[in-house]
Design a protein around this motif. Structure first.
Motif, PDB file in Angstrom:
ATOM      1  N   MET A 133       7.859  12.000   1.806  1.00 28.99           N
ATOM      2  CA  MET A 133       7.314  12.616   3.007  1.00 28.99           C
ATOM      3  C   MET A 133       5.794  12.556   3.020  1.00 28.99           C
ATOM      4  N   GLY A 134       5.169  12.775   1.850  1.00 24.19           N
ATOM      5  CA  GLY A 134       3.716  12.691   1.792  1.00 24.19           C
ATOM      6  C   GLY A 134       3.201  11.299   2.078  1.00 24.19           C
ATOM      7  N   THR A 135       4.023  10.287   1.767  1.00 26.63           N
ATOM      8  CA  THR A 135       3.640   8.894   2.001  1.00 26.63           C
ATOM      9  C   THR A 135       4.005   8.430   3.403  1.00 26.63           C
ATOM     10  N   MET A 136       4.787   9.218   4.130  1.00 26.34           N
ATOM     11  CA  MET A 136       5.340   8.769   5.406  1.00 26.34           C
ATOM     12  C   MET A 136       4.307   8.244   6.408  1.00 26.34           C
ATOM     13  N   PRO A 137       3.159   8.895   6.611  1.00 19.75           N
ATOM     14  CA  PRO A 137       2.199   8.341   7.576  1.00 19.75           C
ATOM     15  C   PRO A 137       1.768   6.918   7.215  1.00 19.75           C
ATOM     16  N   LEU A 138       1.535   6.671   5.942  1.00 22.23           N
ATOM     17  CA  LEU A 138       1.138   5.330   5.527  1.00 22.23           C
ATOM     18  C   LEU A 138       2.321   4.364   5.624  1.00 22.23           C
ATOM     19  N   THR A 139       3.527   4.829   5.299  1.00 21.71           N
ATOM     20  CA  THR A 139       4.707   3.979   5.427  1.00 21.71           C
ATOM     21  C   THR A 139       4.895   3.527   6.869  1.00 21.71           C
ATOM     22  N   GLN A 140       4.742   4.458   7.792  1.00 14.79           N
ATOM     23  CA  GLN A 140       4.884   4.103   9.201  1.00 14.79           C
ATOM     24  C   GLN A 140       3.772   3.162   9.642  1.00 14.79           C
ATOM     25  N   ARG A 141       2.572   3.381   9.142  1.00 14.27           N
ATOM     26  CA  ARG A 141       1.436   2.532   9.519  1.00 14.27           C
ATOM     27  C   ARG A 141       1.659   1.084   9.093  1.00 14.27           C
ATOM     28  N   VAL A 142       2.036   0.879   7.832  1.00 17.11           N
ATOM     29  CA  VAL A 142       2.209  -0.501   7.366  1.00 17.11           C
ATOM     30  C   VAL A 142       3.442  -1.137   8.000  1.00 17.11           C
ATOM     31  N   THR A 143       4.467  -0.329   8.298  1.00 15.23           N
ATOM     32  CA  THR A 143       5.661  -0.869   8.943  1.00 15.23           C
ATOM     33  C   THR A 143       5.326  -1.392  10.329  1.00 15.23           C
TER      34      THR A 143
ATOM     35  N   PRO B 268       0.818  -1.224   0.000  1.00 10.71           N
ATOM     36  CA  PRO B 268       0.000   0.000   0.000  1.00 10.71           C
ATOM     37  C   PRO B 268       0.847   1.268   0.000  1.00 10.71           C
ATOM     38  N   ALA B 269       1.920   1.313   0.783  1.00 12.22           N
ATOM     39  CA  ALA B 269       2.774   2.495   0.828  1.00 12.22           C
ATOM     40  C   ALA B 269       3.560   2.657  -0.475  1.00 12.22           C
ATOM     41  N   ILE B 270       4.041   1.549  -1.040  1.00  9.15           N
ATOM     42  CA  ILE B 270       4.773   1.607  -2.308  1.00  9.15           C
ATOM     43  C   ILE B 270       3.868   2.148  -3.413  1.00  9.15           C
ATOM     44  N   GLN B 271       2.635   1.699  -3.418  1.00 10.26           N
ATOM     45  CA  GLN B 271       1.669   2.125  -4.426  1.00 10.26           C
ATOM     46  C   GLN B 271       1.377   3.614  -4.332  1.00 10.26           C
ATOM     47  N   LEU B 272       1.157   4.113  -3.108  1.00  9.00           N
ATOM     48  CA  LEU B 272       0.879   5.536  -2.933  1.00  9.00           C
ATOM     49  C   LEU B 272       2.107   6.370  -3.294  1.00  9.00           C
ATOM     50  N   ALA B 273       3.294   5.881  -2.968  1.00  9.94           N
ATOM     51  CA  ALA B 273       4.519   6.615  -3.309  1.00  9.94           C
ATOM     52  C   ALA B 273       4.668   6.760  -4.813  1.00  9.94           C
ATOM     53  N   PHE B 274       4.280   5.735  -5.553  1.00 12.88           N
ATOM     54  CA  PHE B 274       4.402   5.771  -7.016  1.00 12.88           C
ATOM     55  C   PHE B 274       3.577   6.904  -7.611  1.00 12.88           C
ATOM     56  N   VAL B 275       2.373   7.096  -7.110  1.00 15.67           N
ATOM     57  CA  VAL B 275       1.504   8.106  -7.711  1.00 15.67           C
ATOM     58  C   VAL B 275       1.734   9.493  -7.123  1.00 15.67           C
ATOM     59  N   SER B 276       2.168   9.580  -5.867  1.00 17.17           N
ATOM     60  CA  SER B 276       2.331  10.885  -5.226  1.00 17.17           C
ATOM     61  C   SER B 276       3.705  11.495  -5.480  1.00 17.17           C
TER      62      SER B 276
END
Length: 484
Positions: free
Chosen positions: A298-308, A286-294
């Motif tokens: 830094m914008g993906t960081m909250p989701l990156t931390q969540r999935v981690t 999920p974080a990799i996918q959001l990073a690709f489009v955004s």
């Protein structure tokens, strides 16, 4: 007699694709591609300006990126200060921090070696078409500017500039230096720990501010499908396949390198530590996918931390340190693969022969200079830093800027993937990884923000489903700790 249907029942009748974030992103990618091709075929207006569809897609995409950038400054400050404060709850905090930096360097070195090999073997600069570009006048980087740039000019690291147009109109813009904000945040966090008890109110206020900022970011993340349509559509409409065609080998080299890191290097490292590759992919995707489009770590960081934390089982106290740090300094895509291949491309394009020393310098810059990318979109500063170190002409950057947004999507996805891999590996090596959580079945939607934690210890999200990888029966305090 008719019976009114509750909104909850109506929501449950919606198909899964209408409420799940992942399918929405995929649908947005397809829609953006189609609209971009339509806009490309419409051509320019009679005045030579972009047509209305291209302008609309550009506005939608740039507006979404602006929303992400607006949250960068407060997010970095509050997240880094909180991450340093959270190290109090971790035993062997210094050892964890050292191991994190070590694995950042190890994975960066592997990535840059892959980039250098691909650049040498695939020869992207030898097959590039086009005239030698003019003098590059954009933002550049060098080691001295990098070092002096660490010292902030003001508390927030903000910079204001005024431009006067030919019409006489004046426009003032405010920018920020992420490196300076990072330095300020680290200093404040360490000072708060040294002060001790008197700093507790400040740390609580900072944690509350971080929770509010992350809530706002979740709202921004929820409208990512709309931003995706604009970003993808604008890239296709503006650059199309013609521009990519002249740099096809360079583009292919970059994406081959990115794919090797994500689908070979990271899985090998995960497997070497006795962990399931499938579970890592499903947890981090999920974080990799959001990073690709955004295109924003830094914008993906909250989701990156969540999935981690939730999917991969990294303790929150450690993840809240490693992920924010990685979002500003862990850039295997932007700071390792891309500058390595791009530097070799520029050398080949201008007919400059590289020797063994040049390759050593490329590796050195990638391992030590990745902080220069600073977690924002684009890697131009890192590339100019590499070219300046090697003594290569900066004019070559102008040739690559046309396709940079297309490359940046893949680069950012690799950045974020690496930001989940390192905390997972370090946690496993230190014996603090929650293996039951790592191996748990993925359920729920990690893109959905938390709503409440019931007394039964089950974390209920807005969709009514359990969050990804959170089995029933976990302690309530653990779930509360993993919410932010």
């Amino acid at each position: 007699m008719t019976t009114a249907t509750s909104p909850e029942k109506q929501a449950r009748r919606l198909p899964s694709w209408a409420t799940a974030f992942g399918p929405q992103i995929i649908a947005a990618l397809i829609a953006g591609l189609i609209l971009g091709l339509v806009a490309k075929n419409m051509g320019e207006s009679a005045a030579g300006e972009p047509n209305w569809l291209t302008e609309t897609l550009t506005t939608i995409g740039s507006s979404y990126i602006s929303l992400l950038k607006a949250a960068v400054v407060p997010l970095i400050f509050t997240a880094v200060v909180s991450s340093i404060a959270n190290l109090r709850a971790v035993s062997n905090a210094a050892k964890l921090a050292w191991n994190t930096l070590l694995w950042f360097a190890i994975t960066a070195f592997i990535a840059v070696v892959i980039g250098m090999v691909l650049g040498t073997v695939m020869q992207p600069g030898a097959s590039a078409a086009g005239d030698v570009p003019g003098e590059y006048t954009g933002r550049t980087g060098d080691w001295w500017a990098f070092l002096t740039g660490l010292f902030p000019g003001n508390f927030l690291g903000l910079e204001a500039s005024t431009k006067v147009a030919e019409s006489g109109d004046m426009t003032t813009s405010v920018s920020f230096n992420v490196l300076q904000i990072l330095v300020i945040s680290i200093a404040v966090g360490i000072a708060a720990l040294k002060v001790g008890a008197p700093a507790e109110p400040f740390l609580k206020l900072n944690a509350s501010a971080l929770a509010v900022i992350q809530k706002v970011l979740w709202w921004i993340i929820r409208v990512a499908p709309i931003g995706t349509v604009g970003l993808i559509g604008k890239a296709v409409a503006t650059y199309g396949w013609d521009t990519m065609g002249s740099l096809a080998m360079f583009t292919l080299s970059i994406y081959v390198g990115l794919a090797l890191v994500v689908f070979v290097v990271y899985p090998v490292l995960i497997r070497a530590h006795g962990l399931s590759v499938k579970q890592w992919f499903s947890g981090a995707w999920p974080a990799i996918q959001l990073a690709f489009v955004s295109r924003s770590s830094m914008g993906t960081m909250p989701l990156t931390q969540r999935v981690t934390e939730r999917n991969l089982g990294v303790p929150r106290a450690y993840a809240s340190f490693a992920v924010p740090l990685g979002s500003t300094t862990k850039m295997d895509g932007c700071a390792s693969i891309y500058p390595a291949i791009a530097a070799i491309f520029v050398a080949q394009f201008f007919g400059v022969q590289l020797d063994f020393t040049h390759y050593l310098l490329i590796a050195l810059v990638a391992v030590l200079g990745s902080a220069a990318t600073a977690g924002t979109t684009g890697a131009t500063v890192m590339l100019t830093l590499t070219l300046s170190t090697l003594g290569l002409p900066l004019e070559g950057i102008g040739l690559l800027l046309a396709i940079d947004p297309i490359l940046d999507m893949g680069r950012t996805a690799v950045n974020v993937a690496g930001q989940t891999v390192v905390p997972t590996i370090v946690s496993k090596r230190q014996g603090i990884l929650d293996l039951s959580l790592y191996s748990a079945k993925r359920t729920g939607d990690p893109f959905t923000d938390d709503a409440a934690v019931d007394a039964d210890g089950i974390d209920h999200v807005e969709t009514g489903a359990e969050p990804a990888g959170v089995p029933a029966g976990r302690r309530e305090e653990d779930l509360v700790d993993s919410r932010n």
